[in-house]
Design an enzyme around this catalytic site. Structure first.
Site, PDB file in Angstrom:
ATOM      1  N   LYS A  41       0.826  -1.202   0.000  1.00 28.64           N
ATOM      2  CA  LYS A  41       0.000   0.000   0.000  1.00 28.64           C
ATOM      3  C   LYS A  41       0.862   1.254   0.000  1.00 28.64           C
ATOM      4  O   LYS A  41       1.748   1.408   0.828  1.00 28.64           O
ATOM      5  CB  LYS A  41      -0.891   0.012   1.236  1.00 28.64           C
TER       6      LYS A  41
ATOM      7  N   THR B  37      -8.168   9.496   7.080  1.00 31.18           N
ATOM      8  CA  THR B  37      -7.490   8.254   6.696  1.00 31.18           C
ATOM      9  C   THR B  37      -7.348   7.294   7.871  1.00 31.18           C
ATOM     10  O   THR B  37      -6.631   6.308   7.782  1.00 31.18           O
ATOM     11  CB  THR B  37      -6.080   8.548   6.142  1.00 31.18           C
TER      12      THR B  37
ATOM     13  N   GLY C   8      -7.943   4.264   9.818  1.00 32.36           N
ATOM     14  CA  GLY C   8      -8.578   2.974   9.535  1.00 32.36           C
ATOM     15  C   GLY C   8      -8.654   2.594   8.068  1.00 32.36           C
ATOM     16  O   GLY C   8      -9.334   1.631   7.708  1.00 32.36           O
ATOM     17  N   THR C   9      -7.937   3.301   7.195  1.00 33.60           N
ATOM     18  CA  THR C   9      -7.980   2.928   5.770  1.00 33.60           C
ATOM     19  C   THR C   9      -7.457   1.513   5.556  1.00 33.60           C
ATOM     20  O   THR C   9      -8.001   0.748   4.769  1.00 33.60           O
ATOM     21  CB  THR C   9      -7.137   3.885   4.902  1.00 33.60           C
ATOM     22  N   GLY C  10      -6.378   1.167   6.292  1.00 31.27           N
ATOM     23  CA  GLY C  10      -5.778  -0.154   6.123  1.00 31.27           C
ATOM     24  C   GLY C  10      -6.733  -1.257   6.576  1.00 31.27           C
ATOM     25  O   GLY C  10      -6.903  -2.279   5.890  1.00 31.27           O
ATOM     26  N   CYS C  11      -7.370  -1.056   7.730  1.00 29.90           N
ATOM     27  CA  CYS C  11      -8.329  -2.038   8.256  1.00 29.90           C
ATOM     28  C   CYS C  11      -9.468  -2.211   7.253  1.00 29.90           C
ATOM     29  O   CYS C  11      -9.893  -3.325   6.931  1.00 29.90           O
ATOM     30  CB  CYS C  11      -8.932  -1.559   9.580  1.00 29.90           C
TER      31      CYS C  11
HETATM   32  N1  LIG Z   1      -4.869  10.065   0.889  1.00 24.62           N
HETATM   33  C1  LIG Z   1      -5.174   8.951   0.242  1.00 24.62           C
HETATM   34  N2  LIG Z   1      -5.685   8.993  -0.996  1.00 24.62           N
HETATM   35  C2  LIG Z   1      -6.017   7.869  -1.654  1.00 24.62           C
HETATM   36  N3  LIG Z   1      -5.847   6.639  -1.154  1.00 24.62           N
HETATM   37  C3  LIG Z   1      -5.323   6.531   0.073  1.00 24.62           C
HETATM   38  C4  LIG Z   1      -4.955   7.666   0.844  1.00 24.62           C
HETATM   39  N4  LIG Z   1      -4.465   7.237   2.040  1.00 24.62           N
HETATM   40  C5  LIG Z   1      -4.538   5.894   2.017  1.00 24.62           C
HETATM   41  N5  LIG Z   1      -5.045   5.460   0.837  1.00 24.62           N
HETATM   42  C6  LIG Z   1      -5.312   4.084   0.452  1.00 24.62           C
HETATM   43  O1  LIG Z   1      -5.841   3.447   1.591  1.00 24.62           O
HETATM   44  C7  LIG Z   1      -5.369   2.113   1.676  1.00 24.62           C
HETATM   45  C8  LIG Z   1      -4.639   1.911   2.987  1.00 24.62           C
HETATM   46  O2  LIG Z   1      -3.343   2.426   2.810  1.00 24.62           O
HETATM   47  P1  LIG Z   1      -2.374   2.906   3.930  1.00 24.62           P
HETATM   48  O3  LIG Z   1      -1.032   2.957   3.319  1.00 24.62           O
HETATM   49  O4  LIG Z   1      -2.909   4.149   4.540  1.00 24.62           O
HETATM   50  O5  LIG Z   1      -2.484   1.705   4.944  1.00 24.62           O
HETATM   51  P2  LIG Z   1      -2.223   1.638   6.481  1.00 24.62           P
HETATM   52  O6  LIG Z   1      -1.089   2.484   6.852  1.00 24.62           O
HETATM   53  O7  LIG Z   1      -2.133   0.230   6.818  1.00 24.62           O
HETATM   54  O8  LIG Z   1      -3.555   2.266   7.076  1.00 24.62           O
HETATM   55  P3  LIG Z   1      -3.950   2.304   8.632  1.00 24.62           P
HETATM   56  O9  LIG Z   1      -3.291   3.501   9.174  1.00 24.62           O
HETATM   57  O10 LIG Z   1      -5.417   2.432   8.624  1.00 24.62           O
HETATM   58  O11 LIG Z   1      -3.472   1.064   9.240  1.00 24.62           O
HETATM   59  C9  LIG Z   1      -4.524   1.917   0.425  1.00 24.62           C
HETATM   60  O12 LIG Z   1      -5.331   1.402  -0.588  1.00 24.62           O
HETATM   61  C10 LIG Z   1      -4.055   3.306   0.096  1.00 24.62           C
HETATM   62  O13 LIG Z   1      -3.714   3.435  -1.239  1.00 24.62           O
HETATM   63  C1  LIG Z   2      -7.378  -1.872  16.738  1.00 24.66           C
HETATM   64  C2  LIG Z   2      -6.711  -1.179  15.627  1.00 24.66           C
HETATM   65  N1  LIG Z   2      -6.272  -1.893  14.575  1.00 24.66           N
HETATM   66  C3  LIG Z   2      -5.659  -1.267  13.553  1.00 24.66           C
HETATM   67  C4  LIG Z   2      -5.456   0.089  13.562  1.00 24.66           C
HETATM   68  C5  LIG Z   2      -4.729   0.724  12.405  1.00 24.66           C
HETATM   69  O1  LIG Z   2      -5.095   1.969  12.111  1.00 24.66           O
HETATM   70  C6  LIG Z   2      -5.938   0.805  14.676  1.00 24.66           C
HETATM   71  N2  LIG Z   2      -5.789   2.135  14.787  1.00 24.66           N
HETATM   72  N3  LIG Z   2      -6.551   0.141  15.689  1.00 24.66           N
HETATM   73 MG   LIG Z   3      -2.496  -0.491   8.687  1.00 20.68          MG
END
Ligand SMILES: Nc1ncnc2c1ncn2[C@@H]1O[C@H](COP(=O)(O)OP(=O)(O)OP(=O)(O)O)[C@@H](O)[C@H]1O
Ligand SMILES: Cc1ncc(CO)c(N)n1
Ligand SMILES: [Mg+2]
Length: 772
Positions: free
Chosen positions: A413, A446, A448-451
């Site tokens: 990502k 952003t 929780g985007t990863g979750c």
């Molecule tokens: N500002 C943004 N614009 C477009 N897409 C985004 C943006 N921020 C995150 N994404 C998308 O969101 C998804 C999660 O990416 P990210 O790299 O933020 O993951 P993460 O760090 O694991 O997230 P989290 O902080 O929720 O754990 C990916 O598909 C990424 O491309």
């Molecule tokens: C519980 C939990 N899992 C994942 C993330 C990642 O953003 C968070 N903030 N909290």
């Molecule tokens: Mg993440």
């Protein structure tokens, strides 16, 4: 009416092969592993024995799969009379007529028919529509479980029949995992197996492998000839929504962790279930405390789910520590859910750690057990045991190494990259890469985007999509959700995404943001430009009092020119205002701009520049002949085009920065925020600075923000977006205006006529000056 019957994995029982374990135990295990339809077949049992076994099977299956009976129509009728849930019957060419079965069992029952030749297909086609639901077609391979099996068709023979079949065809006859892909390509609606499950040492694991092989297989190519008659049922990889289990930590603020997973799974068409690894006291600003219940209790949660419910897919999130990873690992090994996505959560968006450093090794050990892992760049580095990749290309190379070593797909990502792109890439163990480019969305939403992405991915996959399609679908949904996130008005840190943005807008449920949320959002979005203004030499020197007089006079001349036209556009805002109160406000502002401000400038321009040259200090703005500078022209053109747009909202949004930035800057300059004492009577510009720190101006600013934000909040989303762009463009022109009197040695480029819609992830608002 069409009816979806899931024929993907069809178990036909063989009492002898089930052996001492007994048919019910084998069926129970196979259904837990993913068998979707069970046919009780026992040519040797008496009707009484058969009936007893059937009733027992119905209880064991308990609705988790469909149950049909080979041949014995009367037994089906009797079992149903006794209240057992039996879904239908499968008949051979020589068994009781399918017409009679349909008549006896009713329109909702399943009636299957064996068809091994083109003549059988012709006969099936001649039946009244709705008589038969599917055809069992074989034998694919020679088999011993049916000594009198029909001639061997092979996959090709099957394909030839399936291509012209009026009904979905389930393949049968000596089928193993290896047949899944060729048969699916050949148009099979499912795999019917006997010995592959009944003779398996671990029928649950065997079923899981078959389901996995089936789901991983490409669906038939679109050039396959279409069925000749419309099929009364839609063969689908699964019936009903996939049951998706999230194993993760909590987020009481609702944007990340388990809470995001439930929303995400639901929004993407799955039934959401959860097993909680840790309770996390967190919100959009950060993590406060983590409570880890004993890992035995996680095991109890997992068992409670899997003892009762077929788990179609698992998403794994925060695992907290080694004990928890161990529990998850052994549960996965026992159950082998067909789809597993691992989000290797190490740190939250806020920067707080969510995984013990010692647990990283254990987490790496999970990789071979899962289908896809979804690291961001720091997590990828941890999985690779390398430095964090500095560029996107480095990240891809790192992902290729991780995928190759673990045999697992890696979805890298790019959310954490700098710059205007937020790409993701799906990397295969063999080194194949599917790229998903995407423009970065400028937003702070952003959390929780990863979750959310990993849950969506598990769900989309379990609904039957190939992995790259599941990624594309999940990303499209996530982007829509990120864009709408700011409308939720949740939290003062990184806000959540709006998981149901699409659903709400389609259902007319879209809510409007509050005026306060709009104002806060707009102010945040211009944080970078505001910081830029604060750092301009002109502003610094103005604060310090050592601004060259020539620069100050240049500024005042331009400001006088500006204010004259600004007053006209304010008057236009008054003309188009929807209420008398607003009309009065904008008209008053127009008057003040002309009267108050020009009076101030007149006195400055008069006493300073012109008094020296021609002594006509009191004649004011009329007296000087300054030409508008490029920044002035550009700004005024923008205001005039906003006025000409005919949209009152767009116009007042364009007018707002001249209030807001000045009031903010004035208050901070006057209050000594720049480390000076402008109230000092010796400060050369003290009286000028005092104007903008005036309480009357602050009140006007407050009302202007209120009118604009309320108008934006009440507007439809597109109008609101146009308003925001008009506002942001004015903000950029304000900076250019302040930059003009003292150009940097390196000339700043002229602002883009239309600043690209935003995008400054990670920008912190300057100081504590947020207005709302
Ligand atoms: N500002 C943004 N614009 C477009 N897409 C985004 C943006 N921020 C995150 N994404 C998308 O969101 C998804 C999660 O990416 P990210 O790299 O933020 O993951 P993460 O760090 O694991 O997230 P989290 O902080 O929720 O754990 C990916 O598909 C990424 O491309
Ligand atoms: C519980 C939990 N899992 C994942 C993330 C990642 O953003 C968070 N903030 N909290
Ligand atoms: Mg993440």
């Amino acid at each position: 009416m069409t009816r979806a019957i899931d024929l993907s994995l069809y178990l036909v029982t063989d009492t002898r092969l089930c052996g001492r374990r007994g048919v019910p135990a084998v069926v129970d295990a196979a259904v837990s592993g993913g068998a979707r339809i069970v046919q009780l077949r026992d040519k040797d049992a008496t009707d009484e024995e058969f009936l007893a076994l059937l009733v027992e099977l119905a209880a064991v299956i308990d609705g988790r799969a469909l149950l049909v009976v080979d041949d014995r129509l009367d037994v089906v009728v009797e079992a149903r009379r006794r209240g057992a849930r039996v879904d239908g019957v499968h008949l051979g060419q020589s068994d009781a007529s399918v017409l009679r079965a349909r008549e006896l069992l009713g329109p909702d029952a399943i009636v299957g028919l064996t068809a091994n030749t083109a003549a059988h297909l012709e006969a099936a086609r001649a039946l009244p529509p709705g008589t038969v639901d599917y055809l069992g077609v074989g034998a694919i391979h020679p088999t011993t479980t049916k000594p009198d099996h029909p001639p061997v068709l092979g996959v090709e023979g099957f394909a030839a029949l399936a291509a012209v079949s009026p009904l979905p065809c389930v393949a049968i006859g000596g089928i193993t995992e290896d047949d899944a892909a060729p048969l699916r390509r050949a148009g099979a609606a499912g795999l019917a197996v006997v010995s592959a499950l009944c003779a398996a040492a671990d029928p649950r694991a065997a079923a899981t492998r078959l389901v996995r092989a089936w789901r991983d297989a490409p669906t038939p190519s679109p050039i396959a000839p279409p069925p000749i008659a419309p099929s009364p049922i839609v063969p689908s990889p699964i019936t009903g929504p996939p049951r998706v289990l999230s194993i993760a930590g909590t987020d009481p603020s609702g944007g990340a962790g388990i809470q995001a997973d439930i929303k995400s799974i639901s929004a993407n068409g799955g039934y959401a279930m959860t097993a909680i690894t840790a309770l996390v006291a967190q919100n959009t600003r950060g993590v406060r405390e983590i409570h880890r219940p004993p890992s035995d209790f996680l095991r109890a949660q997992l068992d409670a789910v899997s003892d009762d419910i077929v788990v179609d897919a698992v998403k794994i999130g925060m695992l907290a520590d080694t004990g928890i990873i161990r529990v998850v690992r052994s549960w996965l090994e026992e159950h082998r859910p067909p789809t597993i996505v691992l989000d290797p959560v190490m740190v939250a968006t806020s920067g707080d750690r969510l995984l013990d450093a010692e647990a990283e090794e254990a987490l790496r050990g999970l990789l071979p057990l899962v289908d896809v892992v979804t690291p961001n760049l720091p997590e990828l580095a941890m999985l690779a045991q390398e430095e964090v990749a500095a560029t996107w290309d480095d990240a891809l190379a790192q992902a290729v190494r991780v995928a190759g070593r673990s045999g697992t797909l890696v979805l890298v990502k790019g959310g954490h990259l700098d710059g205007d792109d937020a790409p993701d890439a799906l990397v295969e163990p063999g080194g194949g890469i599917s790229l998903f480019p995407g423009e970065r969305i400028r937003t702070r939403s952003t959390h929780g985007t990863g979750c959310s992405l990993s849950s969506a991915l598990a769900t989309r996959r379990a609904r039957g999509a190939a992995w790259p399609d599941a990624v594309a679908e999940s990303r499209a949904w996530l982007r829509e959700s990120i864009i709408a996130g700011s409308t939720l008005g949740v939290g003062g840190g990184h806000g959540p995404v709006h998981h149901f943005a699409g659903l709400w807008s389609r259902g007319g449920l879209e809510t409007r943001p509050t005026a306060d949320a709009v104002a806060a959002d707009w102010w945040d979005r211009i944080a970078r430009v505001r910081a830029g203004i604060d750092g301009l030499p002109f502003i610094r020197a103005l604060a310090d009092g050592d601004l060259p007089r020539s620069a100050f006079l240049f500024y005042l001349e331009q400001d006088a020119l500006y204010l004259r036209e600004y007053a006209r556009t304010l008057a236009e805002a008054a003309r188009t205002a929807p209420t008398s109160a607003q009309q009065a406000f904008w008209a008053g502002a127009a008057r003040d701009a002309i009267a108050g401000e020009l009076e101030l400038h007149a006195s400055w321009l008069g006493t300073a520049a012109y008094a020296d040259s021609d002594g006509a200090g009191s004649s004011g703005a009329e007296a000087f002949g300054a030409e508008p500078a490029p920044a002035t022209v550009a700004y005024l053109d923008h205001l005039r085009s906003a006025a000409f747009s005919g949209e009152h909202g767009v116009l007042i949004a364009a007018l707002l920065p001249c209030f807001w930035l000045y009031a903010d800057l004035g208050a901070r300059l006057h209050g000594g925020a720049f480390g000076t004492r402008p109230q000092d009577p010796d400060h050369p510009y003290a009286s000028w600075l005092a104007t903008y720190a005036d309480p009357g101006f602050e009140e006007a600013n407050r009302r202007a923000i209120g009118f604009v934000a309320e108008t934006a909040a009440g507007a439809d989303p597109r109008t609101r977006e146009r308003m925001r762009l008009a506002f942001e463009r004015s903000v950029v022109y304000e900076r250019a205006f302040f930059a003009a009197p003292m150009p940097n040695p390196m000339p700043a480029p002229m602002p883009d006529p239309m600043p690209a819609p935003i995008l400054v992830p990670g920008v912190t608002p300057a100081g504590g000056d947020r207005r709302r």
